[in-house]
Design a protein around this motif. Structure first.
Motif, PDB file in Angstrom:
ATOM      1  N   ILE A  63       0.836  -1.204   0.000  1.00  0.00           N
ATOM      2  CA  ILE A  63       0.000   0.000   0.000  1.00  0.00           C
ATOM      3  C   ILE A  63       0.872   1.257   0.000  1.00  0.00           C
ATOM      4  N   ALA A  64       1.898   1.274   0.839  1.00  0.00           N
ATOM      5  CA  ALA A  64       2.803   2.430   0.881  1.00  0.00           C
ATOM      6  C   ALA A  64       3.553   2.578  -0.446  1.00  0.00           C
ATOM      7  N   GLY A  65       3.943   1.458  -1.039  1.00  0.00           N
ATOM      8  CA  GLY A  65       4.626   1.499  -2.337  1.00  0.00           C
ATOM      9  C   GLY A  65       3.727   2.067  -3.423  1.00  0.00           C
ATOM     10  N   ASN A  66       2.443   1.679  -3.405  1.00  0.00           N
ATOM     11  CA  ASN A  66       1.499   2.219  -4.381  1.00  0.00           C
ATOM     12  C   ASN A  66       1.275   3.713  -4.173  1.00  0.00           C
ATOM     13  N   ALA A  67       1.213   4.128  -2.915  1.00  0.00           N
ATOM     14  CA  ALA A  67       1.072   5.559  -2.617  1.00  0.00           C
ATOM     15  C   ALA A  67       2.288   6.324  -3.130  1.00  0.00           C
ATOM     16  N   PHE A  68       3.457   5.737  -2.959  1.00  0.00           N
ATOM     17  CA  PHE A  68       4.663   6.395  -3.462  1.00  0.00           C
ATOM     18  C   PHE A  68       4.642   6.468  -4.979  1.00  0.00           C
ATOM     19  N   ASP A  69       4.227   5.376  -5.641  1.00  0.00           N
ATOM     20  CA  ASP A  69       4.171   5.388  -7.102  1.00  0.00           C
ATOM     21  C   ASP A  69       3.267   6.510  -7.605  1.00  0.00           C
ATOM     22  N   ALA A  70       2.120   6.696  -6.941  1.00  0.00           N
ATOM     23  CA  ALA A  70       1.204   7.768  -7.332  1.00  0.00           C
ATOM     24  C   ALA A  70       1.843   9.141  -7.097  1.00  0.00           C
ATOM     25  N   VAL A  90      11.678  18.248  -4.188  1.00  0.00           N
ATOM     26  CA  VAL A  90      10.892  17.189  -4.825  1.00  0.00           C
ATOM     27  C   VAL A  90      11.806  16.091  -5.347  1.00  0.00           C
ATOM     28  N   VAL A  91      12.878  16.476  -6.017  1.00  0.00           N
ATOM     29  CA  VAL A  91      13.827  15.485  -6.550  1.00  0.00           C
ATOM     30  C   VAL A  91      14.437  14.662  -5.409  1.00  0.00           C
ATOM     31  N   ALA A  92      14.838  15.317  -4.336  1.00  0.00           N
ATOM     32  CA  ALA A  92      15.421  14.600  -3.193  1.00  0.00           C
ATOM     33  C   ALA A  92      14.411  13.649  -2.562  1.00  0.00           C
ATOM     34  N   SER A  93      13.159  14.072  -2.465  1.00  0.00           N
ATOM     35  CA  SER A  93      12.122  13.217  -1.882  1.00  0.00           C
ATOM     36  C   SER A  93      11.846  12.008  -2.759  1.00  0.00           C
ATOM     37  N   LEU A 140       9.642   5.599   3.533  1.00  0.00           N
ATOM     38  CA  LEU A 140       8.792   5.644   2.346  1.00  0.00           C
ATOM     39  C   LEU A 140       7.597   6.569   2.571  1.00  0.00           C
ATOM     40  N   ILE A 141       6.970   6.445   3.730  1.00  0.00           N
ATOM     41  CA  ILE A 141       5.829   7.312   4.063  1.00  0.00           C
ATOM     42  C   ILE A 141       6.272   8.773   4.136  1.00  0.00           C
ATOM     43  N   ASN A 142       7.437   9.024   4.716  1.00  0.00           N
ATOM     44  CA  ASN A 142       7.953  10.398   4.799  1.00  0.00           C
ATOM     45  C   ASN A 142       8.234  10.971   3.413  1.00  0.00           C
ATOM     46  N   ALA A 143       8.707  10.133   2.503  1.00  0.00           N
ATOM     47  CA  ALA A 143       8.963  10.595   1.134  1.00  0.00           C
ATOM     48  C   ALA A 143       7.654  10.981   0.456  1.00  0.00           C
ATOM     49  N   VAL A 144       6.609  10.177   0.644  1.00  0.00           N
ATOM     50  CA  VAL A 144       5.300  10.494   0.060  1.00  0.00           C
ATOM     51  C   VAL A 144       4.793  11.826   0.621  1.00  0.00           C
ATOM     52  N   LYS A 164       4.114  15.284  -1.500  1.00  0.00           N
ATOM     53  CA  LYS A 164       2.810  15.949  -1.461  1.00  0.00           C
ATOM     54  C   LYS A 164       2.931  17.376  -0.932  1.00  0.00           C
ATOM     55  N   GLY A 165       3.773  17.581   0.043  1.00  0.00           N
ATOM     56  CA  GLY A 165       3.925  18.903   0.636  1.00  0.00           C
ATOM     57  C   GLY A 165       4.694  19.887  -0.224  1.00  0.00           C
ATOM     58  N   ASN A 166       5.516  19.376  -1.128  1.00  0.00           N
ATOM     59  CA  ASN A 166       6.360  20.258  -1.943  1.00  0.00           C
ATOM     60  C   ASN A 166       5.890  20.430  -3.377  1.00  0.00           C
ATOM     61  N   THR A 167       4.881  19.681  -3.781  1.00  0.00           N
ATOM     62  CA  THR A 167       4.375  19.841  -5.142  1.00  0.00           C
ATOM     63  C   THR A 167       3.037  20.564  -5.096  1.00  0.00           C
ATOM     64  N   PRO A 168       3.063  21.835  -5.401  1.00  0.00           N
ATOM     65  CA  PRO A 168       1.814  22.591  -5.372  1.00  0.00           C
ATOM     66  C   PRO A 168       0.909  22.199  -6.526  1.00  0.00           C
ATOM     67  N   THR A 169      -0.371  22.384  -6.334  1.00  0.00           N
ATOM     68  CA  THR A 169      -1.320  22.136  -7.414  1.00  0.00           C
ATOM     69  C   THR A 169      -1.204  23.298  -8.393  1.00  0.00           C
ATOM     70  N   ILE A 170      -0.938  22.961  -9.621  1.00  0.00           N
ATOM     71  CA  ILE A 170      -0.770  23.994 -10.647  1.00  0.00           C
ATOM     72  C   ILE A 170      -2.069  24.025 -11.455  1.00  0.00           C
ATOM     73  N   VAL A 171      -2.859  25.041 -11.228  1.00  0.00           N
ATOM     74  CA  VAL A 171      -4.152  25.179 -11.877  1.00  0.00           C
ATOM     75  C   VAL A 171      -3.954  25.535 -13.338  1.00  0.00           C
ATOM     76  N   GLY A 172      -4.628  24.790 -14.195  1.00  0.00           N
ATOM     77  CA  GLY A 172      -4.567  25.087 -15.624  1.00  0.00           C
ATOM     78  C   GLY A 172      -3.394  24.447 -16.340  1.00  0.00           C
ATOM     79  N   ALA A 173      -2.590  23.656 -15.633  1.00  0.00           N
ATOM     80  CA  ALA A 173      -1.441  23.007 -16.266  1.00  0.00           C
ATOM     81  C   ALA A 173      -1.938  21.792 -17.055  1.00  0.00           C
ATOM     82  N   VAL A 174      -1.533  21.688 -18.281  1.00  0.00           N
ATOM     83  CA  VAL A 174      -1.913  20.562 -19.123  1.00  0.00           C
ATOM     84  C   VAL A 174      -0.674  19.732 -19.365  1.00  0.00           C
ATOM     85  N   GLN A 175      -0.768  18.461 -19.079  1.00  0.00           N
ATOM     86  CA  GLN A 175       0.383  17.576 -19.261  1.00  0.00           C
ATOM     87  C   GLN A 175       0.260  16.809 -20.560  1.00  0.00           C
TER      88      GLN A 175
END
Length: 130
Positions: free
Chosen positions: A43-50, A79-82, A111-115, A119-130
């Motif tokens: 479960i933690a691995g899947n959370a990290f993958d996401a 983010v890269v370090a995490s 692993l949980i700390n990395a997730v 999450k804490g360092n990646t802000p939601t970018i509104v309007g970003a299209v990937q």
């Protein structure tokens, strides 16, 4: 008399150290012998993958929008370090899942700390299209 007092104070101080040392040894044993089930690891691995997918999208967006405020260099480095720390922990936990045995809680917590850090360092970018 002064020497006797100094010896008495030293004995009290060292007695406190012995007590503290015993507590540290007990805490070390608890931390090193605690374990998590393979299901918890998956479960933690899947959370990290996401979280890693989100971090990859964030970094891809920031590669073309470096001057925007959510893409500060400090944030990207965090983010890269995490992500790297999470990959290391996930890869170290993988053999426990394959063997179906309990894994060390220290790696699980990493692993949980990395997730959480991703999450804490990646802000939601509104309007970003990937």
């Amino acid at each position: 008399m002064k020497r006797l007092l100094a010896i008495g104070l030293l004995a009290l101080t060292l007695g406190g150290c012995a007590s503290t040392l015993a507590k540290l040894e007990t805490a070390y044993e608890v931390v090193t012998t605690a374990s998590v089930t393979p299901t918890q690891i998956v479960i933690a691995g899947n959370a990290f993958d996401a979280a890693e997918i989100g971090a990859t999208g964030y970094l891809a967006y920031c590669s073309t929008h470096k001057t925007e405020s959510p893409c500060a260099l400090v944030t990207r480095k965090r983010v890269v370090a995490s992500v790297r720390a999470g990959r290391t922990a996930r890869n170290a936990l993988e053999p426990y899942v394959l063997a179906g045995s309990a894994g060390p809680v220290v790696l699980y917590n990493a692993l949980i700390n990395a997730v959480s850090a991703i999450k804490g360092n990646t802000p939601t970018i509104v309007g970003a299209v990937q």
